[in-house]
Write a protein that holds these residues in place. Structure first.
Motif, PDB file in Angstrom:
ATOM      1  N   MET A 161       2.717   4.372  27.350  1.00  0.00           N
ATOM      2  CA  MET A 161       4.313   5.003  27.388  1.00  0.00           C
ATOM      3  C   MET A 161       4.793   4.365  28.742  1.00  0.00           C
ATOM      4  SD  MET A 161       5.595   8.821  26.960  1.00  0.00           S
ATOM      5  CE  MET A 161       4.928   9.361  28.273  1.00  0.00           C
ATOM      6  N   ARG A 208      13.711   8.809  23.442  1.00  0.00           N
ATOM      7  CA  ARG A 208      13.067   9.782  22.578  1.00  0.00           C
ATOM      8  C   ARG A 208      14.405  11.280  22.790  1.00  0.00           C
ATOM      9  NH1 ARG A 208       7.653   9.749  21.908  1.00  0.00           N
ATOM     10  NH2 ARG A 208       7.253   7.849  21.329  1.00  0.00           N
ATOM     11  N   LEU A 222       4.905  18.823  37.229  1.00  0.00           N
ATOM     12  CA  LEU A 222       4.138  17.949  36.984  1.00  0.00           C
ATOM     13  C   LEU A 222       3.781  16.715  38.454  1.00  0.00           C
ATOM     14  CD1 LEU A 222       4.251  16.972  33.227  1.00  0.00           C
ATOM     15  CD2 LEU A 222       2.590  18.496  34.471  1.00  0.00           C
ATOM     16  N   GLY A 223       5.082  16.894  39.010  1.00  0.00           N
ATOM     17  CA  GLY A 223       4.934  15.932  40.393  1.00  0.00           C
ATOM     18  C   GLY A 223       6.332  14.881  40.185  1.00  0.00           C
ATOM     19  N   HIS A 235       1.294  16.970  42.326  1.00  0.00           N
ATOM     20  CA  HIS A 235       0.925  15.808  41.256  1.00  0.00           C
ATOM     21  C   HIS A 235      -0.754  15.786  41.647  1.00  0.00           C
ATOM     22  CE1 HIS A 235      -0.303  11.800  39.963  1.00  0.00           C
ATOM     23  NE2 HIS A 235       0.290  12.228  38.712  1.00  0.00           N
ATOM     24  N   PHE A 283      -0.994  22.633  36.432  1.00  0.00           N
ATOM     25  CA  PHE A 283      -0.258  23.864  36.057  1.00  0.00           C
ATOM     26  C   PHE A 283      -0.374  24.252  34.366  1.00  0.00           C
ATOM     27  CE2 PHE A 283       2.856  27.134  36.205  1.00  0.00           C
ATOM     28  CZ  PHE A 283       2.763  27.820  37.402  1.00  0.00           C
ATOM     29  N   PHE A 288       1.378  26.754  31.558  1.00  0.00           N
ATOM     30  CA  PHE A 288       2.296  27.646  31.385  1.00  0.00           C
ATOM     31  C   PHE A 288       2.067  28.765  30.211  1.00  0.00           C
ATOM     32  CE2 PHE A 288       4.153  23.775  33.074  1.00  0.00           C
ATOM     33  CZ  PHE A 288       4.936  24.265  34.060  1.00  0.00           C
ATOM     34  N   ASN A 324       4.995  24.646  27.279  1.00  0.00           N
ATOM     35  CA  ASN A 324       6.188  23.773  27.955  1.00  0.00           C
ATOM     36  C   ASN A 324       5.788  22.239  27.774  1.00  0.00           C
ATOM     37  OD1 ASN A 324       6.768  26.245  28.668  1.00  0.00           O
ATOM     38  ND2 ASN A 324       7.985  25.232  30.486  1.00  0.00           N
ATOM     39  N   ILE A 382       6.558  18.628  26.234  1.00  0.00           N
ATOM     40  CA  ILE A 382       7.767  17.829  25.686  1.00  0.00           C
ATOM     41  C   ILE A 382       7.816  17.720  24.260  1.00  0.00           C
ATOM     42  CG2 ILE A 382       9.248  16.027  26.458  1.00  0.00           C
ATOM     43  CD1 ILE A 382       8.654  17.748  28.876  1.00  0.00           C
ATOM     44  N   LEU A 421       7.725  14.044  22.987  1.00  0.00           N
ATOM     45  CA  LEU A 421       6.362  13.272  22.724  1.00  0.00           C
ATOM     46  C   LEU A 421       5.259  13.933  22.259  1.00  0.00           C
ATOM     47  CD1 LEU A 421       6.727  12.905  26.828  1.00  0.00           C
ATOM     48  CD2 LEU A 421       7.712  11.250  25.158  1.00  0.00           C
ATOM     49  N   GLU A 478       1.156  11.267  24.565  1.00  0.00           N
ATOM     50  CA  GLU A 478       2.005  11.242  25.284  1.00  0.00           C
ATOM     51  C   GLU A 478       2.545  12.265  26.408  1.00  0.00           C
ATOM     52  OE1 GLU A 478       4.612   7.918  22.656  1.00  0.00           O
ATOM     53  OE2 GLU A 478       5.214  10.023  22.719  1.00  0.00           O
ATOM     54  N   GLU A 517      -0.261  12.059  29.010  1.00  0.00           N
ATOM     55  CA  GLU A 517      -0.337  10.728  29.595  1.00  0.00           C
ATOM     56  C   GLU A 517       0.786  10.884  30.813  1.00  0.00           C
ATOM     57  OE1 GLU A 517       1.377   7.381  27.480  1.00  0.00           O
ATOM     58  OE2 GLU A 517       0.474   5.958  29.018  1.00  0.00           O
ATOM     59  N   LEU A 518       1.738  11.702  30.543  1.00  0.00           N
ATOM     60  CA  LEU A 518       3.187  11.910  31.418  1.00  0.00           C
ATOM     61  C   LEU A 518       2.586  12.003  32.995  1.00  0.00           C
ATOM     62  CD1 LEU A 518       5.911  12.122  30.802  1.00  0.00           C
ATOM     63  CD2 LEU A 518       5.556  14.585  30.337  1.00  0.00           C
ATOM     64  N   PRO A 519       1.790  12.810  33.599  1.00  0.00           N
ATOM     65  CA  PRO A 519       1.504  12.710  35.083  1.00  0.00           C
ATOM     66  C   PRO A 519       0.585  11.600  35.451  1.00  0.00           C
ATOM     67  CG  PRO A 519       0.640  14.825  33.609  1.00  0.00           C
ATOM     68  CD  PRO A 519       0.917  13.924  32.727  1.00  0.00           C
ATOM     69  N   LEU A 543       1.724   8.813  34.708  1.00  0.00           N
ATOM     70  CA  LEU A 543       2.776   7.657  34.723  1.00  0.00           C
ATOM     71  C   LEU A 543       3.085   7.544  36.354  1.00  0.00           C
ATOM     72  CD1 LEU A 543       5.319   8.523  31.903  1.00  0.00           C
ATOM     73  CD2 LEU A 543       3.378   6.689  31.948  1.00  0.00           C
ATOM     74  N   LEU A 544       2.760   8.540  36.893  1.00  0.00           N
ATOM     75  CA  LEU A 544       3.114   8.599  38.374  1.00  0.00           C
ATOM     76  C   LEU A 544       2.114   7.921  39.313  1.00  0.00           C
ATOM     77  CD1 LEU A 544       4.520  12.266  38.711  1.00  0.00           C
ATOM     78  CD2 LEU A 544       5.781  10.017  38.892  1.00  0.00           C
ATOM     79  N   ARG A 592      -5.090   4.613  31.741  1.00  0.00           N
ATOM     80  CA  ARG A 592      -4.554   5.796  31.485  1.00  0.00           C
ATOM     81  C   ARG A 592      -5.173   6.385  30.064  1.00  0.00           C
ATOM     82  NH1 ARG A 592       0.758   3.259  32.973  1.00  0.00           N
ATOM     83  NH2 ARG A 592       1.274   3.242  30.903  1.00  0.00           N
ATOM     84  N   ARG A 621      -3.269  18.219  29.852  1.00  0.00           N
ATOM     85  CA  ARG A 621      -2.181  17.727  30.693  1.00  0.00           C
ATOM     86  C   ARG A 621      -2.301  17.893  32.074  1.00  0.00           C
ATOM     87  NH1 ARG A 621       4.116  19.352  29.589  1.00  0.00           N
ATOM     88  NH2 ARG A 621       3.304  21.229  30.409  1.00  0.00           N
TER      89      ARG A 621
END
Ligand SMILES: Nc1ncnc2c1ncn2[C@@H]1O[C@H](COP(=O)(O)OP(=O)(O)O)[C@@H](O)[C@H]1O
Ligand SMILES: [Mg+2]
Lengths: 385, 230
Positions: free
Chosen positions: A1, A9, A295-296, B86, B91, B93, B97, B99, B102, B106, B109-111, B113-114, B122, B158
């Protein structure tokens, strides 16, 4: 992704809302492009003129006439190579809706001055020989399905009575923006009848077309001509053909200004619509942006996400609007061929339409993006949606 | 002796509403050694979330210092703090929380991506994290196709996918039924025991707190039990 997948999206989250916004955007961009095309059509009319031609008309107004006797005096001015007179005829063909311009001309010198009108030699010869013959532009002929040899009756208004004509020729334009929508016939035809029915109007013409040898002397020659008739009963106003055409546009100038204002307003309205959509969107996602930050993800990434979504909608709508412009202008061409010889779609129209779409996309995202940037994570997370 | 992972030194925190100061945390000091599992308890409004947020570097103390994983985070700029979060914090919640647009995959995978990880790397990492939380078979599901317990497990995946030093969880079982809550607690215990993660968890639930080694109690913005041993 990829992170930007999230942009698409997100745009797809409220499908109906996004679709309506894209559609609104498309209609606005199309309206903008169509209005600009109409304005362009106006100006293209003027730019079709030749720098070698001057027009002399009554100084008071184009609707006042000049004595035909001026012609020889104008012809004698140094630099003038030829003079032809012309007259607006008015008149109705069957129904006033069927408007097209009709000019009573001094055929031979007039046609010689318009090399961009291309007329087969045999048709030209036939036209010149016959007192009530007319020639018509290709588009005009197509509009009414006329053929060479057709008999056509025009009901006069400025020149009352029925006028019977025979079409002896169909001319085509050598250039894209050459007018192909006019009806030309012999001045003698009306002048003869005026001599009998209202002698006061005989020997009067609308304007003189003047050919000059050197376009750089246009101003000087115009001054000389106007000086000839200074303080006479009918003073002249001589200008280049382009300036003459533009003076018609000036008459409709307020319409054009109005149209320009509308085109800008259309863009402004769609800006409000998209800004509203983006504000709603960003408000709903406040807590998601806070999560991404947790998340950063930097504030810059969040801003990019919002701009991305706004630009995505704007560009999609803009592209759709530009695509819609072609069929709409096509329809306009058909419906308005009597008034405009060409509907140019210059790249500038699309550049302007496209860049206003992009500008709208950027502006609409400004407020939500700055808000998302300023909202702290803690405040963002406290928003429960 | 284990190293100190979290060091809170005389921290005060107030919020301002207009010109009115709302004191929330007062004179908080404590340490958490690496590998510990701490439960943070206390009545509603006592400042638990606020304290957790300070540890996570998503909020800043009004006064005092917070040092986590060797960084004194109160001194970092916003952007270095984002990077720091990061790299060091996972964290979790109360309301997961995730998304919603996604998939589970996904979201996890989000974190990543940084990071500079390749797509294949990944994927490996995400599958590992989802495997640990027991959702390897739900990767293509969207959050609304998952139960609350499953959503929270995705959220945990995540949180651990970047292999953070500290996991912070704010009432992770607060919105779950008994069975799901037990599963989540089991998972957190496992992360602590097996993967040696330092965990700070805010909870209301005494049974959840049982899994922790240390319980700290907050009341009206102050820590009540001195050494925190249970
Ligand atoms: N962002 C904020 N702005 C103002 N007041 C806040 C904010 N966050 C928390 N508070 C207040 O601080 C106190 C402690 O809140 P919180 O840390 O959420 O408590 P807990 O998690 O223990 O229930 C509450 O009185 C709450 O209203
Ligand atoms: Mg709380």
């Amino acid at each position: 992704m990829k992170f930007f997948k999230l942009t698409f999206r997100n745009a797809g989250r409220h499908k109906l809302r996004t679709a309506l916004t894209v559609l609104g955007m498309a209609i606005a961009v199309m309206a903008f492009a169509v209005i600009r095309t109409a304005i362009e059509a106006w100006y293209s009319q003027a730019s079709a003129s030749s720098p070698n031609r001057l027009v002399a008309n009554n100084n008071v107004s184009i609707i006042f006439t000049l004595p035909i006797s001026y012609q020889s005096k104008i012809a004698a001015v140094p630099g003038v190579t030829s003079v032809a007179h012309a007259q607006w005829f008015g008149g109705v063909y069957v129904d006033p809706k069927n408007f097209f311009p009709k000019f009573a001309i001094e055929a031979e010198p007039y046609l010689a001055m318009y090399p961009e009108f291309s007329l087969p030699p045999d048709q030209k010869e036939a036209f010149l020989k016959e007192r009530n013959a007319a020639i018509v532009g290709r588009k005009l002929a197509d509009r009414f399905g006329w053929q060479v040899g057709d008999q056509v009756r025009i009901t006069g208004d400025i020149f009352p009575g029925d006028w019977d004509f025979v079409i002896r020729g169909i001319y085509t334009g050598m250039k894209d923006n050459t007018d192909e929508g006019s009806w030309l016939f012999h001045y003698q035809y009306i002048d003869e009848r005026m001599r009998q029915e209202s002698p006061g109007r005989a020997g009067q013409v609308g304007w003189f077309m003047i050919q000059i040898d050197d376009p750089t002397k246009a101003a000087e020659i115009s001054g000389t001509i106007d000086a000839l008739f200074k303080n006479s009963a009918a003073e002249t106003k001589t200008q280049t053909e382009e300036a003459f055409a533009l003076s018609f546009i000036a008459m409709s100038g307020s319409i054009i200004v109005g149209m320009q204002i509308i085109s800008v307003m259309v863009i402004a309205i769609i800006l409000l619509v998209l800004a509203n959509t983006m504000a709603m969107t960003a408000r709903e996602r406040t807590s998601e942006y806070a999560v991404l930050k947790t998340l950063g993800f930097s504030a810059g990434k969040i801003v990019a996400l919002i701009f991305g979504e706004s630009l995505f909608i704007a560009i999609l709508g803009g592209a759709l609007g530009i695509a819609l412009t072609f069929p709409i202008v096509g329809l306009m061409k058909v419906a308005m061929s009597a008034f405009f010889s060409a509907f140019p779609l210059p790249p500038l129209t699309f550049i302007l339409a496209g860049s206003s779409a992009i500008l709208v996309g950027i502006l609409a995202a400004l407020f939500p993006a700055s808000k998302a940037m300023r909202t702290s994570i803690v405040d963002g997370l406290r928003v429960i949606d | 002796m284990a190293q100190t992972m979290v060091q809170v030194n005389n921290v005060f925190k107030s919020y301002w509403r207009d010109t009115m100061e709302i004191p929330v945390l007062r004179s908080i000091s404590f340490d958490i050694p690496e590998g510990e599992f701490v439960a943070l308890m206390g009545p509603s409004g006592s400042g638990k979330t606020t304290l957790l947020n300070l540890l996570a570097g998503i909020d800043r103390p009004t006064q005092g210092n917070v040092t986590v994983a060797g960084s004194q985070i109160s001194g970092l700029s916003d952007s270095s703090l984002a990077r720091w979060r990061h790299d060091n914090i996972g964290f979790i919640f109360q309301f997961y929380n995730l998304i919603p647009v996604l998939t589970a995959f996904e979201n996890v995978e989000l974190p990543l991506l940084l990071t500079k990880l390749s797509k294949a790397e990944r994927k490996k990492q995400v599958e590992l994290a989802l495997g640990i939380v027991g959702l390897a078979d739900r990767m293509k599901h969207y959050p609304n196709q998952l139960s609350g317990g499953q959503e929270q497990r995705v959220a945990i995946a995540r949180a651990i996918v970047t292999d953070p030093n500290v996991i912070l969880a704010d009432e992770p079982t607060g919105d779950l039924d008994k069975k799901s809550a037990e599963d989540i607690m089991e998972l957190l215990s496992q992360l602590n025991a097996q993967y040696k993660k330092t965990i700070v968890m805010v909870t209301h639930d005494p049974r959840a707190a049982e899994k922790a080694h240390i319980i700290r109690r907050l009341d009206k913005g102050e820590l009540v039990n001195g050494d925190g041993a249970r």
